[in-house]
Design an enzyme around this catalytic site. Sequence first.
Site, PDB file in Angstrom:
ATOM      1  N   SER A  88       0.833  -1.195   0.000  1.00  0.00           N
ATOM      2  CA  SER A  88       0.000   0.000   0.000  1.00  0.00           C
ATOM      3  C   SER A  88       0.874   1.254   0.000  1.00  0.00           C
ATOM      4  O   SER A  88       1.691   1.439  -0.897  1.00  0.00           O
ATOM      5  CB  SER A  88      -0.946  -0.045   1.206  1.00  0.00           C
ATOM      6  OG  SER A  88      -1.983   0.895   1.084  1.00  0.00           O
ATOM      7  N   ASP A 140      -5.592  -4.155  -1.653  1.00  0.00           N
ATOM      8  CA  ASP A 140      -4.486  -3.892  -0.737  1.00  0.00           C
ATOM      9  C   ASP A 140      -3.832  -5.185  -0.242  1.00  0.00           C
ATOM     10  O   ASP A 140      -4.503  -6.090   0.250  1.00  0.00           O
ATOM     11  CB  ASP A 140      -5.045  -3.105   0.457  1.00  0.00           C
ATOM     12  CG  ASP A 140      -3.977  -2.465   1.319  1.00  0.00           C
ATOM     13  OD1 ASP A 140      -2.953  -3.114   1.587  1.00  0.00           O
ATOM     14  OD2 ASP A 140      -4.174  -1.303   1.720  1.00  0.00           O
TER      15      ASP A 140
END
Length: 332
Positions: free
Chosen positions: A40, A200
């Site tokens: 991320s 993610d």
Amino acid sequence: MSDKADLVLEGGGIKGLGLLGAVTRLMEQGYTFPRVAGTSAGSILAAFLAAGVDAAGIVKVMGRLDYSRVPDLARPRIPFASEALSVLAEGGAHPGNYAYNWIREELSKLGVTTFADLRLDDQGADSNLRPNQRYKLVVMATDITQGRLLRLPWDYELFDRDPDKELVVDAVRASMSIPLYFKPRKLRNERTGEESTLVDGGVLSGFPVEIFDRTDGKNPRWPTFGVKIIPALPGADAALFPPFALPTLPPLRQLEQVLATALVDQTYLDQPCVRRRIIDVDTRSIGIIEFNASKDTRDGVIEKGREAADQFLAGWNWNAYKTECSGVADTQ
């Protein structure tokens, strides 16, 4: 002790400013990073580091990011309405186009477009590394279609794709797809045409600090440092999503708790060799998606990262690291 260290950067939205502070402090103390892994927000910084940016350069790069534009809007670009429609139609409130274009442009300035630009030429590397693992950068993403963690570019082979031809920005954008917040990315198998949805990487493994550990039985030439920015449980969920902390909406509150549990694996973090190499940054002053935070608040998180790095280095001991992690080096 070597002044080299492989680096693993945890994800956490705008909490990633803590990563920036810690990493710049490490670089000011003379450290360089042959390989970097990130999830991320950590994957964004990791990509720039793998591209060869120095301490001053990374500060300049991040200084060109307009945080207020990160949560961009899809058409008709009406607050709340656009976000609601985008969640229903695309699976995420924000398209993430601004962030994608910014990352692509900044990497281009550094001479990086595809993973071929980040090939690792290291004769002393783990002899078990396959050609598809010899890169300076590893980006974590979660394939929710197949229920598996993807380590990109290592796992492009699962999609019959050539890692050297894949855009670095595509991997980073997939990794930063916070569930429901950013529109997920798609990845198609070149042979079968089957498509996976990527979100993610923190959903399955946001902080794989062991990813660069040797597997050929030889002792490590240098350590792996991990920079952590997500608060430990219990109570992490309250610090992760302040803008979403609405007790009048139980389903949304439950989403916070689910995401917090996914992001924080306390059992893993308590392992001695994991704890030995963690730089733990206090980012409680800001939430993951608090992109409207003031400059003073953002600067404060960066400073916390610098402080955490200084505290870590003050207690760092290379010989103790090798002793604490000898089981990792000797058995893998």
